[in-house]
Design a protein around this motif. Sequence first.
Motif, PDB file in Angstrom:
ATOM      1  N   LEU A 176       3.947  12.770 -11.926  1.00 13.97           N
ATOM      2  CA  LEU A 176       5.036  11.804 -11.992  1.00 13.97           C
ATOM      3  C   LEU A 176       4.488  10.384 -11.960  1.00 13.97           C
ATOM      4  O   LEU A 176       3.458  10.105 -11.347  1.00 13.97           O
ATOM      5  N   ASP A 177       5.207   9.484 -12.603  1.00 13.60           N
ATOM      6  CA  ASP A 177       4.857   8.076 -12.594  1.00 13.60           C
ATOM      7  C   ASP A 177       5.035   7.520 -11.179  1.00 13.60           C
ATOM      8  O   ASP A 177       5.942   7.932 -10.454  1.00 13.60           O
ATOM      9  N   ALA A 178       4.191   6.594 -10.812  1.00 10.04           N
ATOM     10  CA  ALA A 178       4.249   5.997  -9.475  1.00 10.04           C
ATOM     11  C   ALA A 178       5.602   5.355  -9.189  1.00 10.04           C
ATOM     12  O   ALA A 178       6.031   5.288  -8.033  1.00 10.04           O
ATOM     13  N   SER A 179       6.304   4.923 -10.225  1.00  9.83           N
ATOM     14  CA  SER A 179       7.620   4.309 -10.029  1.00  9.83           C
ATOM     15  C   SER A 179       8.649   5.312  -9.503  1.00  9.83           C
ATOM     16  O   SER A 179       9.731   4.916  -9.065  1.00  9.83           O
ATOM     17  N   LYS A 180       8.330   6.597  -9.503  1.00 12.57           N
ATOM     18  CA  LYS A 180       9.237   7.632  -8.993  1.00 12.57           C
ATOM     19  C   LYS A 180       9.125   7.790  -7.478  1.00 12.57           C
ATOM     20  O   LYS A 180       9.745   8.679  -6.893  1.00 12.57           O
ATOM     21  N   GLU A 185       0.329   9.224   1.917  1.00 12.61           N
ATOM     22  CA  GLU A 185      -0.352  10.465   1.530  1.00 12.61           C
ATOM     23  C   GLU A 185       0.632  11.460   0.916  1.00 12.61           C
ATOM     24  O   GLU A 185       0.363  12.049  -0.138  1.00 12.61           O
ATOM     25  N   ILE A 186       1.778  11.655   1.563  1.00  7.52           N
ATOM     26  CA  ILE A 186       2.791  12.584   1.042  1.00  7.52           C
ATOM     27  C   ILE A 186       3.270  12.117  -0.326  1.00  7.52           C
ATOM     28  O   ILE A 186       3.369  12.908  -1.274  1.00  7.52           O
ATOM     29  N   THR A 187       3.559  10.837  -0.443  1.00  2.00           N
ATOM     30  CA  THR A 187       4.043  10.284  -1.706  1.00  2.00           C
ATOM     31  C   THR A 187       3.006  10.446  -2.805  1.00  2.00           C
ATOM     32  O   THR A 187       3.320  10.939  -3.897  1.00  2.00           O
ATOM     33  N   ALA A 188       1.774  10.044  -2.530  1.00  2.00           N
ATOM     34  CA  ALA A 188       0.721  10.101  -3.545  1.00  2.00           C
ATOM     35  C   ALA A 188       0.448  11.539  -3.974  1.00  2.00           C
ATOM     36  O   ALA A 188       0.338  11.823  -5.175  1.00  2.00           O
ATOM     37  N   GLN A 189       0.351  12.452  -3.015  1.00  2.12           N
ATOM     38  CA  GLN A 189       0.077  13.851  -3.355  1.00  2.12           C
ATOM     39  C   GLN A 189       1.200  14.445  -4.198  1.00  2.12           C
ATOM     40  O   GLN A 189       0.941  15.188  -5.141  1.00  2.12           O
ATOM     41  N   VAL A 238       7.018   4.434  -0.498  1.00  2.00           N
ATOM     42  CA  VAL A 238       6.278   4.744   0.725  1.00  2.00           C
ATOM     43  C   VAL A 238       6.972   4.110   1.926  1.00  2.00           C
ATOM     44  O   VAL A 238       7.151   4.755   2.973  1.00  2.00           O
ATOM     45  N   LEU A 239       7.391   2.870   1.783  1.00  3.80           N
ATOM     46  CA  LEU A 239       8.078   2.196   2.885  1.00  3.80           C
ATOM     47  C   LEU A 239       9.418   2.875   3.177  1.00  3.80           C
ATOM     48  O   LEU A 239       9.785   3.054   4.349  1.00  3.80           O
ATOM     49  N   ASP A 276      -4.337   2.830  -8.816  1.00  5.58           N
ATOM     50  CA  ASP A 276      -4.792   1.512  -9.237  1.00  5.58           C
ATOM     51  C   ASP A 276      -3.756   0.474  -8.801  1.00  5.58           C
ATOM     52  O   ASP A 276      -2.737   0.812  -8.177  1.00  5.58           O
ATOM     53  N   THR A 277      -3.987  -0.773  -9.129  1.00 11.71           N
ATOM     54  CA  THR A 277      -3.093  -1.842  -8.674  1.00 11.71           C
ATOM     55  C   THR A 277      -1.669  -1.649  -9.159  1.00 11.71           C
ATOM     56  O   THR A 277      -0.713  -1.752  -8.373  1.00 11.71           O
ATOM     57  N   ASP A 278      -1.482  -1.352 -10.450  1.00  9.67           N
ATOM     58  CA  ASP A 278      -0.137  -1.169 -10.990  1.00  9.67           C
ATOM     59  C   ASP A 278       0.571   0.007 -10.331  1.00  9.67           C
ATOM     60  O   ASP A 278       1.757  -0.074  -9.984  1.00  9.67           O
ATOM     61  N   GLN A 279      -0.148   1.108 -10.143  1.00  4.80           N
ATOM     62  CA  GLN A 279       0.442   2.285  -9.499  1.00  4.80           C
ATOM     63  C   GLN A 279       0.801   1.984  -8.047  1.00  4.80           C
ATOM     64  O   GLN A 279       1.856   2.396  -7.560  1.00  4.80           O
ATOM     65  N   THR A 280      -0.062   1.266  -7.370  1.00  2.00           N
ATOM     66  CA  THR A 280       0.189   0.900  -5.978  1.00  2.00           C
ATOM     67  C   THR A 280       1.439   0.038  -5.861  1.00  2.00           C
ATOM     68  O   THR A 280       2.305   0.296  -5.017  1.00  2.00           O
ATOM     69  N   LEU A 281       1.539  -0.958  -6.725  1.00  6.67           N
ATOM     70  CA  LEU A 281       2.723  -1.832  -6.689  1.00  6.67           C
ATOM     71  C   LEU A 281       3.997  -1.062  -6.999  1.00  6.67           C
ATOM     72  O   LEU A 281       5.053  -1.323  -6.410  1.00  6.67           O
ATOM     73  N   ALA A 282       3.910  -0.090  -7.895  1.00  8.09           N
ATOM     74  CA  ALA A 282       5.087   0.710  -8.247  1.00  8.09           C
ATOM     75  C   ALA A 282       5.460   1.679  -7.135  1.00  8.09           C
ATOM     76  O   ALA A 282       6.649   1.955  -6.915  1.00  8.09           O
TER      77      ALA A 282
END
Length: 198
Positions: free
Chosen positions: A79-83, A68-72, A52-53, A41-47
């Motif tokens: 894990l929280d997206a902030s990780k 893809e590697i990060t999300a998987q 990813v970069l 979602d938006t919050d997860q994407t921003l975190a």
Amino acid sequence: GATAADMKRLQDEALHLGAVTSFSAGEAADAMLALSKAGFDTDQTLAAVPGVLDLAAASGLGLEQSAEITAQTLKAFNLDASKSVDIANMLAAGSISSAASIGDLGAGLRQSSAVANAFGQDVDTVTAALAILNDNALQGSDAGTALKTTFQRLYAPTDEVAKQLQELGISAYDSEGNARNLFEVLGDLQDVLYGVND
């Protein structure tokens, strides 16, 4: 779908990342789109987008593959997206300290992470194991498949294997029924089979 406010937040962050990283705002937006396609979602994407970069910069992989590697990995280990920055740093460290590329580690994680997490293993342990396997001629998804099989045989053994482990005094679980760290179990196995190195 994203609201107009969400789109503004994403656009503002893409412009910010375009100004403070080696990637353009358009590339940052592409990374965000890849995370969104992965179900963030938006919050997860921003975190997650800074990691990813970082991963793309460290690996030379494209932004879509890095996303893809990060999300998987985040999803497989709950894990929280902030990780995401931690994931990028861990994969970079694993790559630097072994023969594995970040792409190899990502392919290995894709094959092994869900099973590893189911048996109580953390992402650091799995990445270290994959790096070791890559140093010993099992690369990428082959290393991940071998590691997945190892987890299944140690943590959910057949009756025959369970009997053999019991005879050796090896248990993949502690007295409370919690899965022990893979390297602890393998260390016990090595000690029993080869003796303790002094």
